[in-house]
Design a protein around this motif. Sequence first.
Motif, PDB file in Angstrom:
ATOM      1  N   ASP A   1       9.552  51.392 -29.594  1.00 59.83           N
ATOM      2  CA  ASP A   1       9.471  51.857 -28.208  1.00 59.83           C
ATOM      3  C   ASP A   1       9.589  50.684 -27.233  1.00 59.83           C
ATOM      4  OD1 ASP A   1       9.174  54.461 -29.043  1.00 59.83           O
ATOM      5  OD2 ASP A   1       6.987  54.502 -28.750  1.00 59.83           O
ATOM      6  N   MET A   2       8.930  49.565 -27.564  1.00 62.03           N
ATOM      7  CA  MET A   2       8.999  48.386 -26.715  1.00 62.03           C
ATOM      8  C   MET A   2      10.431  47.844 -26.659  1.00 62.03           C
ATOM      9  SD  MET A   2       7.547  44.543 -27.039  1.00 62.03           S
ATOM     10  CE  MET A   2       8.796  44.298 -28.255  1.00 62.03           C
ATOM     11  N   LEU A   3      11.096  47.827 -27.805  1.00 62.00           N
ATOM     12  CA  LEU A   3      12.480  47.349 -27.829  1.00 62.00           C
ATOM     13  C   LEU A   3      13.383  48.235 -26.966  1.00 62.00           C
ATOM     14  CD1 LEU A   3      12.979  46.288 -31.550  1.00 62.00           C
ATOM     15  CD2 LEU A   3      12.925  44.808 -29.550  1.00 62.00           C
ATOM     16  N   LEU A   4      13.164  49.548 -27.055  1.00 63.37           N
ATOM     17  CA  LEU A   4      13.959  50.454 -26.224  1.00 63.37           C
ATOM     18  C   LEU A   4      13.663  50.265 -24.736  1.00 63.37           C
ATOM     19  CD1 LEU A   4      13.810  53.746 -28.322  1.00 63.37           C
ATOM     20  CD2 LEU A   4      15.795  52.273 -27.954  1.00 63.37           C
ATOM     21  N   ALA A   5      12.404  50.029 -24.402  1.00 66.75           N
ATOM     22  CA  ALA A   5      12.015  49.864 -23.003  1.00 66.75           C
ATOM     23  C   ALA A   5      12.568  48.574 -22.412  1.00 66.75           C
ATOM     24  CB  ALA A   5      10.491  49.881 -22.881  1.00 66.75           C
ATOM     25  N   THR A   6      12.767  47.559 -23.235  1.00 66.25           N
ATOM     26  CA  THR A   6      13.274  46.275 -22.731  1.00 66.25           C
ATOM     27  C   THR A   6      14.759  46.088 -22.997  1.00 66.25           C
ATOM     28  OG1 THR A   6      12.678  45.143 -24.788  1.00 66.25           O
ATOM     29  CG2 THR A   6      11.020  45.162 -23.022  1.00 66.25           C
TER      30      THR A   6
ATOM     31  N   GLN B   1      16.741  44.619 -20.145  1.00 69.33           N
ATOM     32  CA  GLN B   1      16.311  43.304 -19.674  1.00 69.33           C
ATOM     33  C   GLN B   1      17.249  42.230 -20.221  1.00 69.33           C
ATOM     34  OE1 GLN B   1      13.617  42.846 -17.583  1.00 69.33           O
ATOM     35  NE2 GLN B   1      13.500  45.079 -17.518  1.00 69.33           N
ATOM     36  N   SER B   2      17.459  41.183 -19.431  1.00 68.85           N
ATOM     37  CA  SER B   2      18.314  40.097 -19.897  1.00 68.85           C
ATOM     38  C   SER B   2      17.568  38.776 -19.764  1.00 68.85           C
ATOM     39  CB  SER B   2      19.613  40.062 -19.101  1.00 68.85           C
ATOM     40  OG  SER B   2      19.327  39.832 -17.731  1.00 68.85           O
ATOM     41  N   GLY B   3      18.130  37.768 -20.353  1.00 70.30           N
ATOM     42  CA  GLY B   3      17.525  36.446 -20.301  1.00 70.30           C
ATOM     43  C   GLY B   3      17.299  35.923 -21.708  1.00 70.30           C
ATOM     44  N   ASP B   4      17.225  34.610 -21.790  1.00 63.81           N
ATOM     45  CA  ASP B   4      17.076  33.972 -23.104  1.00 63.81           C
ATOM     46  C   ASP B   4      15.732  34.280 -23.750  1.00 63.81           C
ATOM     47  OD1 ASP B   4      19.594  32.879 -22.897  1.00 63.81           O
ATOM     48  OD2 ASP B   4      18.883  30.966 -22.058  1.00 63.81           O
ATOM     49  N   LYS B   5      14.672  34.276 -22.957  1.00 67.98           N
ATOM     50  CA  LYS B   5      13.344  34.528 -23.518  1.00 67.98           C
ATOM     51  C   LYS B   5      13.233  35.962 -24.045  1.00 67.98           C
ATOM     52  CE  LYS B   5      10.699  31.096 -21.019  1.00 67.98           C
ATOM     53  NZ  LYS B   5       9.559  30.841 -20.130  1.00 67.98           N
ATOM     54  N   ILE B   6      13.752  36.919 -23.289  1.00 68.44           N
ATOM     55  CA  ILE B   6      13.715  38.319 -23.726  1.00 68.44           C
ATOM     56  C   ILE B   6      14.567  38.487 -24.975  1.00 68.44           C
ATOM     57  CG2 ILE B   6      14.435  40.667 -23.114  1.00 68.44           C
ATOM     58  CD1 ILE B   6      11.909  39.952 -21.742  1.00 68.44           C
ATOM     59  N   ALA B   7      15.736  37.867 -25.003  1.00 73.77           N
ATOM     60  CA  ALA B   7      16.624  37.971 -26.168  1.00 73.77           C
ATOM     61  C   ALA B   7      15.952  37.376 -27.407  1.00 73.77           C
ATOM     62  CB  ALA B   7      17.949  37.280 -25.894  1.00 73.77           C
ATOM     63  N   ALA B   8      15.275  36.251 -27.237  1.00 71.67           N
ATOM     64  CA  ALA B   8      14.580  35.620 -28.364  1.00 71.67           C
ATOM     65  C   ALA B   8      13.428  36.497 -28.840  1.00 71.67           C
ATOM     66  CB  ALA B   8      14.073  34.242 -27.967  1.00 71.67           C
TER      67      ALA B   8
ATOM     68  N   ARG C   1      13.155  39.782 -28.450  1.00 69.87           N
ATOM     69  CA  ARG C   1      13.714  40.969 -29.108  1.00 69.87           C
ATOM     70  C   ARG C   1      14.182  40.633 -30.523  1.00 69.87           C
ATOM     71  NH1 ARG C   1      15.236  45.464 -26.659  1.00 69.87           N
ATOM     72  NH2 ARG C   1      17.207  45.581 -27.781  1.00 69.87           N
ATOM     73  N   SER C   2      14.770  39.485 -30.688  1.00 72.12           N
ATOM     74  CA  SER C   2      15.245  39.063 -32.008  1.00 72.12           C
ATOM     75  C   SER C   2      14.072  38.902 -32.981  1.00 72.12           C
ATOM     76  CB  SER C   2      16.016  37.752 -31.876  1.00 72.12           C
ATOM     77  OG  SER C   2      16.380  37.273 -33.137  1.00 72.12           O
ATOM     78  N   ARG C   3      13.005  38.248 -32.515  1.00 74.46           N
ATOM     79  CA  ARG C   3      11.817  38.069 -33.373  1.00 74.46           C
ATOM     80  C   ARG C   3      11.179  39.411 -33.719  1.00 74.46           C
ATOM     81  NH1 ARG C   3       9.516  34.122 -29.799  1.00 74.46           N
ATOM     82  NH2 ARG C   3       7.800  35.561 -29.555  1.00 74.46           N
ATOM     83  N   VAL C   4      11.085  40.283 -32.735  1.00 75.70           N
ATOM     84  CA  VAL C   4      10.480  41.596 -32.975  1.00 75.70           C
ATOM     85  C   VAL C   4      11.316  42.391 -33.967  1.00 75.70           C
ATOM     86  CG1 VAL C   4       9.920  43.810 -31.906  1.00 75.70           C
ATOM     87  CG2 VAL C   4       9.204  41.687 -30.812  1.00 75.70           C
ATOM     88  N   GLN C   5      12.635  42.345 -33.825  1.00 75.23           N
ATOM     89  CA  GLN C   5      13.499  43.065 -34.754  1.00 75.23           C
ATOM     90  C   GLN C   5      13.352  42.523 -36.171  1.00 75.23           C
ATOM     91  OE1 GLN C   5      17.224  42.627 -32.687  1.00 75.23           O
ATOM     92  NE2 GLN C   5      17.112  44.706 -31.847  1.00 75.23           N
ATOM     93  N   ALA C   6      13.238  41.212 -36.314  1.00 75.99           N
ATOM     94  CA  ALA C   6      13.047  40.621 -37.640  1.00 75.99           C
ATOM     95  C   ALA C   6      11.711  41.052 -38.240  1.00 75.99           C
ATOM     96  CB  ALA C   6      13.121  39.098 -37.557  1.00 75.99           C
ATOM     97  N   ARG C   7      10.694  41.061 -37.422  1.00 81.75           N
ATOM     98  CA  ARG C   7       9.369  41.480 -37.926  1.00 81.75           C
ATOM     99  C   ARG C   7       9.342  42.967 -38.245  1.00 81.75           C
ATOM    100  NH1 ARG C   7       4.745  37.744 -35.228  1.00 81.75           N
ATOM    101  NH2 ARG C   7       5.800  35.789 -35.684  1.00 81.75           N
ATOM    102  N   LEU C   8      10.061  43.760 -37.474  1.00 76.18           N
ATOM    103  CA  LEU C   8      10.150  45.191 -37.773  1.00 76.18           C
ATOM    104  C   LEU C   8      10.831  45.416 -39.113  1.00 76.18           C
ATOM    105  CD1 LEU C   8      11.074  46.916 -34.407  1.00 76.18           C
ATOM    106  CD2 LEU C   8       9.093  47.355 -35.833  1.00 76.18           C
TER     107      LEU C   8
END
Length: 106
Positions: free
Chosen positions: A28-33, A36-43, A45-52
Amino acid sequence: MSDSSYSSVGSQEKLVSDIRAVIADAEDMLLATADQSGDKIAALRSRVQARLKDARERLVAAEQVLVERTRAAARATDDYVHDNPWQAVGIGAGVGFLVGFILGRK
């Protein structure tokens, strides 16, 4: 099956349930963001996807262990009933009497 085995299965069921909830919240958090753009958000999202992905793999493994333990408990119960049929009938009758007694009081 011992009481510790039952509590172990119960704790594993809770773990599976908790992991499912965390995965759903993270998705849900990934869908909500997503917008959003930017390097910090992209990083992030990448970490969250890996942990998921890792959480999903662990969830599958935990579910497999839970299914194996449940099947083992069912086999043990089946073996006990086949080895001790009269004792099993007595236990069933006792439990039925106790449930009937408790329900009859209400």
